[in-house]
Design an enzyme around this catalytic site. Sequence first.
Site, mmCIF file in Angstrom:
data_model
loop_
_atom_site.group_PDB
_atom_site.id
_atom_site.type_symbol
_atom_site.label_atom_id
_atom_site.label_comp_id
_atom_site.label_asym_id
_atom_site.label_seq_id
_atom_site.Cartn_x
_atom_site.Cartn_y
_atom_site.Cartn_z
ATOM 1 N N ARG A 107 -9.697 0.165 8.441
ATOM 2 C CA ARG A 107 -9.501 -1.092 8.695
ATOM 3 C C ARG A 107 -10.512 -1.916 9.518
ATOM 4 O O ARG A 107 -10.277 -3.233 9.672
ATOM 5 C CB ARG A 107 -8.177 -1.013 9.685
ATOM 6 C CG ARG A 107 -6.968 -1.328 8.926
ATOM 7 C CD ARG A 107 -5.786 -1.010 9.948
ATOM 8 N NE ARG A 107 -4.599 -2.014 9.449
ATOM 9 C CZ ARG A 107 -3.730 -1.237 9.233
ATOM 10 N NH1 ARG A 107 -3.650 0.014 8.795
ATOM 11 N NH2 ARG A 107 -2.362 -2.185 8.887
ATOM 12 N N ARG A 138 11.352 -6.928 5.210
ATOM 13 C CA ARG A 138 11.023 -5.331 5.378
ATOM 14 C C ARG A 138 11.803 -5.281 6.883
ATOM 15 O O ARG A 138 12.483 -4.307 7.143
ATOM 16 C CB ARG A 138 9.821 -4.980 5.249
ATOM 17 C CG ARG A 138 9.725 -3.542 5.542
ATOM 18 C CD ARG A 138 8.316 -3.030 5.374
ATOM 19 N NE ARG A 138 7.480 -3.299 6.353
ATOM 20 C CZ ARG A 138 6.039 -2.959 6.476
ATOM 21 N NH1 ARG A 138 5.651 -2.408 5.201
ATOM 22 N NH2 ARG A 138 5.234 -3.188 7.141
ATOM 23 N N LYS A 166 0.825 -1.139 -0.152
ATOM 24 C CA LYS A 166 -0.142 0.127 -0.220
ATOM 25 C C LYS A 166 0.852 1.130 0.167
ATOM 26 O O LYS A 166 0.680 2.285 -0.615
ATOM 27 C CB LYS A 166 -0.915 -0.022 1.164
ATOM 28 C CG LYS A 166 -1.965 -1.201 1.354
ATOM 29 C CD LYS A 166 -2.953 -1.004 2.643
ATOM 30 C CE LYS A 166 -2.102 -1.011 3.948
ATOM 31 N NZ LYS A 166 -1.606 -2.133 4.194
ATOM 32 N N ARG A 200 -0.584 -9.774 13.258
ATOM 33 C CA ARG A 200 -1.147 -8.553 12.157
ATOM 34 C C ARG A 200 -1.972 -9.209 11.183
ATOM 35 O O ARG A 200 -3.158 -8.789 10.751
ATOM 36 C CB ARG A 200 -0.198 -7.774 11.840
ATOM 37 C CG ARG A 200 0.402 -6.685 12.727
ATOM 38 C CD ARG A 200 1.751 -6.203 12.522
ATOM 39 N NE ARG A 200 1.979 -5.390 11.065
ATOM 40 C CZ ARG A 200 3.016 -5.308 10.427
ATOM 41 N NH1 ARG A 200 4.184 -5.747 10.930
ATOM 42 N NH2 ARG A 200 3.099 -4.501 9.441
ATOM 43 N N ARG A 230 11.216 -0.893 12.000
ATOM 44 C CA ARG A 230 9.739 -1.223 12.913
ATOM 45 C C ARG A 230 9.643 -2.371 13.610
ATOM 46 O O ARG A 230 9.761 -3.508 13.359
ATOM 47 C CB ARG A 230 8.590 -1.291 11.553
ATOM 48 C CG ARG A 230 8.437 0.225 11.137
ATOM 49 C CD ARG A 230 7.287 -0.055 10.213
ATOM 50 N NE ARG A 230 6.124 -0.736 10.280
ATOM 51 C CZ ARG A 230 4.948 -0.840 9.603
ATOM 52 N NH1 ARG A 230 5.172 -0.072 8.629
ATOM 53 N NH2 ARG A 230 4.150 -1.562 10.036
HETATM 54 P P1 ADP Z 1 0.773 -2.399 7.715
HETATM 55 O O1 ADP Z 1 -0.266 -2.051 6.619
HETATM 56 O O2 ADP Z 1 2.121 -2.909 7.204
HETATM 57 O O3 ADP Z 1 0.370 -3.242 9.103
HETATM 58 P P2 ADP Z 1 0.774 0.493 8.950
HETATM 59 O O4 ADP Z 1 1.778 1.341 8.994
HETATM 60 O O5 ADP Z 1 -0.398 0.759 8.039
HETATM 61 O O6 ADP Z 1 1.275 -1.003 8.320
HETATM 62 O O7 ADP Z 1 -0.009 0.045 10.327
HETATM 63 C C1 ADP Z 1 0.777 -0.319 11.451
HETATM 64 C C2 ADP Z 1 0.161 -0.341 12.671
HETATM 65 O O8 ADP Z 1 -0.643 0.975 12.851
HETATM 66 C C3 ADP Z 1 -1.293 -1.302 12.537
HETATM 67 O O9 ADP Z 1 -0.838 -2.703 12.757
HETATM 68 C C4 ADP Z 1 -1.888 -0.841 13.671
HETATM 69 O O10 ADP Z 1 -1.544 -1.288 15.064
HETATM 70 C C5 ADP Z 1 -1.844 0.678 13.615
HETATM 71 N N1 ADP Z 1 -2.932 1.238 12.706
HETATM 72 C C6 ADP Z 1 -2.588 1.824 11.588
HETATM 73 N N2 ADP Z 1 -3.946 2.008 10.934
HETATM 74 C C7 ADP Z 1 -4.741 1.770 11.597
HETATM 75 C C8 ADP Z 1 -6.174 1.796 11.712
HETATM 76 N N3 ADP Z 1 -6.785 2.648 10.725
HETATM 77 N N4 ADP Z 1 -6.951 1.403 12.943
HETATM 78 C C9 ADP Z 1 -6.356 0.837 13.741
HETATM 79 N N5 ADP Z 1 -4.894 1.051 13.885
HETATM 80 C C10 ADP Z 1 -4.251 1.216 12.943
#
Ligand code: ADP
Length: 187
Positions: free
Chosen positions: A88, A127, A11, A144, A133
């Site tokens: 999400r 990654r 993404k 996740r 991270r």
């Molecule tokens: P990835 O898509 O690789 O999991 P992100 O950077 O989008 O990475 O998200 C990392 C973390 O941030 C998620 O695992 C969650 O804990 C939190 N997070 C991100 N976006 C949301 C969301 N819309 N709602 C709840 N938690 C979120």
Amino acid sequence: MVIFGAPGSGKGTQSDKLIEKYGFYHISTGDVLRDQIARKTEAGILADRYISEGHLVPDEHIIKILGDVLDENREKMANGIVFDGFPRTVNQAVALEQMLKERGSEVNAVIGLEVDEDELIARLVNRGKTSGRKDDNPETIRERLVVYHDSTCPLKEFYTKNNKYRGIDGTGSVDEIFERICKEIER
Ligand code: ADP
């Protein structure tokens, strides 16, 4: 538009290209949260625990953060927005509809990057070697992906019902995938 997909589906990578080509404003809730954590804000401190465990930050909290981002950056959004990592959950999708409606807008398309689970795990583990991270480790990655299946996948049905979901093959080269996305956008 929303760029949709599991962790590791690409993404963020594809969002960067979308911004360059279409001038969209990029909202990555993951980036927003990591920035808050780095600045040790109250919102960041709350989010840190959830992220480290591979869990979602509670809807109420992330919806409030997103509303603030929308209000604070309004003048930069004239060409449109690409939402990356939001919504999400179905609750978040409903809240997004409401927030956009209040601002005279709506979600026009949801592009889903479809990648099978073995490939996702391989990409995320890889990654983790350079991303720094703390959620890119095998145990948290597994969690996740479970969260993705349980809480985020139902959104596919939500956006299919209102005819906004377009799934594309998320494997191949970055440019090949980008071309598929652009085709859907032009359509
Ligand atoms: P990835 O898509 O690789 O999991 P992100 O950077 O989008 O990475 O998200 C990392 C973390 O941030 C998620 O695992 C969650 O804990 C939190 N997070 C991100 N976006 C949301 C969301 N819309 N709602 C709840 N938690 C979120």
